[in-house]
Scaffold this active site. Sequence first.
Site, PDB file in Angstrom:
ATOM      1  CG  ASP A  36     -19.592 -22.849  85.119  1.00  0.00           C
ATOM      2  OD1 ASP A  36     -20.240 -21.962  84.522  1.00  0.00           O
ATOM      3  OD2 ASP A  36     -18.830 -22.629  86.077  1.00  0.00           O
ATOM      4  CB  ALA A  37     -22.138 -28.985  84.115  1.00  0.00           C
ATOM      5  CD  GLU A 116     -17.089   7.232  74.722  1.00  0.00           C
ATOM      6  OE1 GLU A 116     -15.968   6.695  74.755  1.00  0.00           O
ATOM      7  OE2 GLU A 116     -17.680   7.528  73.672  1.00  0.00           O
ATOM      8  CE  LYS A 118      -7.429   8.952  78.799  1.00  0.00           C
ATOM      9  NZ  LYS A 118      -6.557   7.806  79.001  1.00  0.00           N
ATOM     10  NE  ARG A 139      -2.565   5.577  71.017  1.00  0.00           N
ATOM     11  CZ  ARG A 139      -1.580   6.384  71.371  1.00  0.00           C
ATOM     12  NH1 ARG A 139      -0.597   5.923  72.114  1.00  0.00           N
ATOM     13  NH2 ARG A 139      -1.566   7.637  71.000  1.00  0.00           N
ATOM     14  CB  CYS A 415       5.458  -6.326 122.305  1.00  0.00           C
ATOM     15  SG  CYS A 415       5.853  -7.692 121.197  1.00  0.00           S
TER      16      CYS A 415
END
Length: 677
Positions: A36-37, A116, A118, A139, A415
């Site tokens: 990451d560095a 595939e 869904k 969409r 209780c």
Amino acid sequence: MKQTIEAVQQQLDQLRQQIEQFNYQYYVLDAPTVSDAEYDRLFRKLQRVEQDYPQLVTPDSPTQRVGAAPLKSFAQVAHNIPMLSLNNAFEEDEVMAFNRRVCEGLEVQEIEYSVEPKFDGLAVSLRYEKGILKTGATRGDGYTGEDITLNLRTIKAIPLSLSIEAIPELFEVRGEVLMLKADFNRLNQQCLEKGEKAFANPRNAAAGSLRQLDSAITATRRLMFFAYGIAPSEDSKVPRDSHSAILQFLKTLHFPVARECEVVKGCPALLAYYRKMAAQREQLPYDIDGVVYKVNSLVQQDRLGFVARAPRFALAHKFPAQEAITRLLDISVQVGRTGALTPVARLEPVFVGGVTVTNATLHNADEVHRKDVRIGDTVIVRRAGDVIPEIVSVVLAQRPNNTQLFVMPQYCPVCGAKAVRTDGEAISRCTGGLFCPAQRKQSILHFASRRAMDIDGLGEKLVNQLVDNAIVRNPADLYQLGLLALANLERMAEKSAGNILAAIEKSKHTTFARFIYALGIRNVGEATAKDLARHFGSLDRLIESDMDSLLQVPEVGPVVAQSILDFFAEAHNREVIERLRASGVSWEEQTDTINKASKNNDISGKTFVLTGKLPNLTREEAKEKIEMCGGKVTGSVSKKTDYVVIGDDPGSKYEKAVNLGIALLDETGLKKLLQLI
Ligand code: IVH
């Protein structure tokens, strides 16, 4: 010395290319190659150069993934080629009928299909003009969607530019945006830390993140994209023979394509794929709500064409509905392991997600009031995977006149201790602590559960008897159980008593992470338990930790840290832990293992893939052992895999490993490598 503009341009090109390559490796291949560095260093460098040369900033620069001011509203986008929907099937009969129609329509005996997952996310289209991502849209109604380009650009798995040599001038990719389950859990953990409301499911979290007018907020949520197709194109650069070739083409363009896509022949193979995915569903990193079958040949697709708004050549085979309508007969209150009082809806039995549901959680009193759920109401119940069913909402139109409001009791229903609700908390808790039999039972059940100490056979009925007869008060008492005490219980034969004792004995040998999880510390789930085990390495170090050292653990914030401190501050808890250790509950302390391993062969950071059945270890055990030594286990073989561990009946991962020349190990080899033998 001042650089020429050409030299700066060259440097910018190189930095952008490097950063996008790292994004691709990290987000699409799940196989990072830099720290990451190092990534941050390059990113900052690019930002600096762009600041000095603002005229050279391009829209496809990685720095431009977020950058625009928040919008007032989303613009409308017309889809040049409509985004259609799929016909659905729920039953195998309907799938057979679909296959028959396809065979008859094409006058062939057997069809090749691309199959595939869904994805349970949000459909989007990505329009590339001259290789640059210009418009990303939802969409919508299929003909017009909303322009969410700025938000989509923040998704690092989506390429901002593609080589124009490889694609037509106008190129449109279609797929689904979703949130991976791991990122969803992390996001909800963060909500918990901030005292904010959690998202109900990954789909809602993805939708909420994608609908932000401020793309800077979207950028903080980790969203993923999977491509599943393109808008039809006549261009010769685009594969024109099969759908699977298009998916392959998308992969080479660096789009994420689900690993679970396959090509199969004939109807029985469709049904087999459905069953396989249904079985794998829980283990997948993302939510799916079914599978999709598509005729693979594009010529055959064309011949079949469309009916209304759906193609004749494709079908979505959905998993059983996860929501159903029923009547809420009563609301009772359950006491959990940490004393939380949970209102539970008692329902008229209803079939949801493949099982009959009679109870559903209402989470807490606020939730009951927010949803305005009343006894006698008609409600929508949702059951997703193995998660406890929940009430989504009330069907107000069907509310009878005589409904009753729910009131949270002031005292624990088990209780009788006072129930309190701390300021800022949504949950009322029983203050009876481990004197409350309900809390005791739940904590013992949790301790024994499969992902904790894994004591086979110690279920609810047995725990009820053990606690009600004061034979077991806490987890440590389990290890003092004798055959006689057990065999004297109702419905318990000597043989099954013996089996339970053997399971208890076996559980003594465990892992540090499982042990931490088994303790049932508030807000410490499995993932946090693993993080704590890895970070502290030894129980004594964890017990002695303070706020500062706990906050060093990745993903642990002040709320979780405080729960851990509270737990170990309780003398009773420390005493139970001591007794557990004295009875022989043990594990290999991690730091020792890491040191031992890293001294000789440096397992730390190495990536392993498991395939096939190992003779002695379960997959989970092998994974734990590898992780204990600092290694990582991933699901698929790539160039970045260091070792593939092979058992009986290995899958295609074995061939892939051989092709890529990756080191192969059997169980013994693995144990040797981890220095376990
Ligand atoms: S293909 C012509 N493939 O399902 C239709 N759709 O009703 C082309 N979906 O909202 C769609 N996974 O977003 C296709 N592997 C997949 C899919 C998939 C999920 C969604 C899609 C759309 C709905 C179609």
